[in-house]
Write an enzyme that holds these catalytic residues in place. Structure first.
Site, mmCIF file in Angstrom:
data_model
loop_
_atom_site.group_PDB
_atom_site.id
_atom_site.type_symbol
_atom_site.label_atom_id
_atom_site.label_comp_id
_atom_site.label_asym_id
_atom_site.label_seq_id
_atom_site.Cartn_x
_atom_site.Cartn_y
_atom_site.Cartn_z
ATOM 1 N N GLY A 124 0.823 -1.197 0.000
ATOM 2 C CA GLY A 124 0.000 0.000 0.000
ATOM 3 C C GLY A 124 0.859 1.248 0.000
ATOM 4 C CG ASP A 125 -0.589 4.549 2.216
ATOM 5 O OD1 ASP A 125 -0.770 3.469 2.801
ATOM 6 O OD2 ASP A 125 -1.195 5.593 2.514
ATOM 7 C CD GLU A 126 0.984 0.137 6.334
ATOM 8 O OE1 GLU A 126 1.798 -0.741 6.687
ATOM 9 O OE2 GLU A 126 -0.198 0.153 6.687
#
Length: 320
Positions: free
Chosen positions: A218-220
């Protein structure tokens, strides 16, 4: 090979061991000279044994030297060309026919060697690509969760700093993008993927050469910073937040931010799971504190220090 040896000495690296190379060259030169003498003797059993021996050697070289094709071609030519010359010049009736056929045989073995080299190279590239796909994120090219665990183990291995040292053994950043869901909803997933690729480049540009940036999904993102002080880590975190928040050339209207949680070994843990958990908790504190900030996790009844991006009044310490 000589250039590689000279470069290794110039870079003060372990030199390449060239003794097997010279030993192989010396052996085929001696064998080739012996076969030339066998043909020159005119004794048919010696001529026959020399030809069979050369054919066996050349076939083995074509099969086993696929990793070094130019070296293999050199060995094949050293073995066959003097033999071909000797048979062409021999007074033995019709022996010159073998000499005329030898270059054709040599060319066939060289072709076989090059084909084996191509197959070996394709297998090597396939293995490398499979390893890359297994350990790296396909979108950004960053190490993924699987490789992240291996990097953790490598960086936590070895001697630990003493209590008087200001530098930690390893500092971990958990980086989560602020506003990324809105980018996907408003501009589409293609724009979201482009943002992730651009953010990955900005993260790599914001850290030291010794640091590693990973994407967990994801955006991690996770950043591993070995042997760094808390003040230096804070500067890097501030640099990351500033860099990520800058507009993107491909879509100036797209804006995202970054919330970062920091955890250090051995203060906040000595294993990968402990450090990731501590950094993750600190990152969520940063999000609850207004986003666009970094939080330093302090493992004393979990006191987290919130450091905002903008120079505003310091928020009170959060405690859990």
């Amino acid at each position: 090979m000589m250039r590689a040896l000279a470069k290794a000495k110039r870079d003060r690296r372990a030199p390449v061991n060239v003794s097997p190379i010279w030993a192989g060259l010396a052996s085929v030169i001696l064998i080739s000279a012996g076969c030339y003498q066998c043909v020159a003797s005119g004794v048919m059993p010696l001529i026959l044994m020399a030809g069979i021996g050369l054919a066996n050697l050349v076939g083995g070289i074509a099969s086993r030297n696929a990793g070094t094709p130019r070296y293999g071609i050199l060995l094949i030519c050293i073995l066959t060309l003097p033999f071909a010359l000797a048979t062409i010049m021999s007074p033995v009736p019709f022996l010159f026919i073998i000499g005329l056929q030898t270059p054709v045989y040599t060319a066939g073995m060289i072709f076989l060697l090059l084909e084996n080299h191509k197959i070996l190279l394709d297998l090597h590239h396939s293995e490398r690509n499979n390893r890359l796909m297994a350990h790296h994120d396909l979108l950004t090219g960053l190490p993924n969760r699987a490789l992240n665990q291996k990097l953790f183990a490598e960086m936590l291995d070895g001697p630990w700093p003493d209590a008087a040292s200001a530098a930690s053994k390893l500092t971990v950043f958990c980086v989560d993008l602020d506003g990324f869901k809105g980018v996907n909803d408003r501009f589409g997933h293609a724009a979201g993927d482009a943002v992730l690729v651009a953010v990955a480049k900005r993260l790599r540009a914001s850290v030291r050469d010794a640091d590693v940036v990973c994407r967990l999904g994801g955006d991690e993102f996770v950043v591993l910073l070995p042997h760094i002080t808390e003040s230096e880590a804070a500067i890097v975190a501030q640099r990351i937040i500033s860099s990520v928040s800058e507009p993107f050339e491909f879509a100036p209207a797209v804006r995202v931010g970054a919330s970062i949680g920091l955890a250090s070994a051995p203060r906040d843990g000595t294993t990968a799971d402990e450090l990731l958990s501590a950094a993750d908790r600190a990152m969520y504190e940063a999000k609850r504190g207004g986003k666009g900030a970094f939080v330093i996790h302090r493992n004393v009844a979990f006191v987290a220090e919130v450091v905002p991006l903008a120079p505003v009044a310091q928020a009170p310490a959060l405690a859990c």
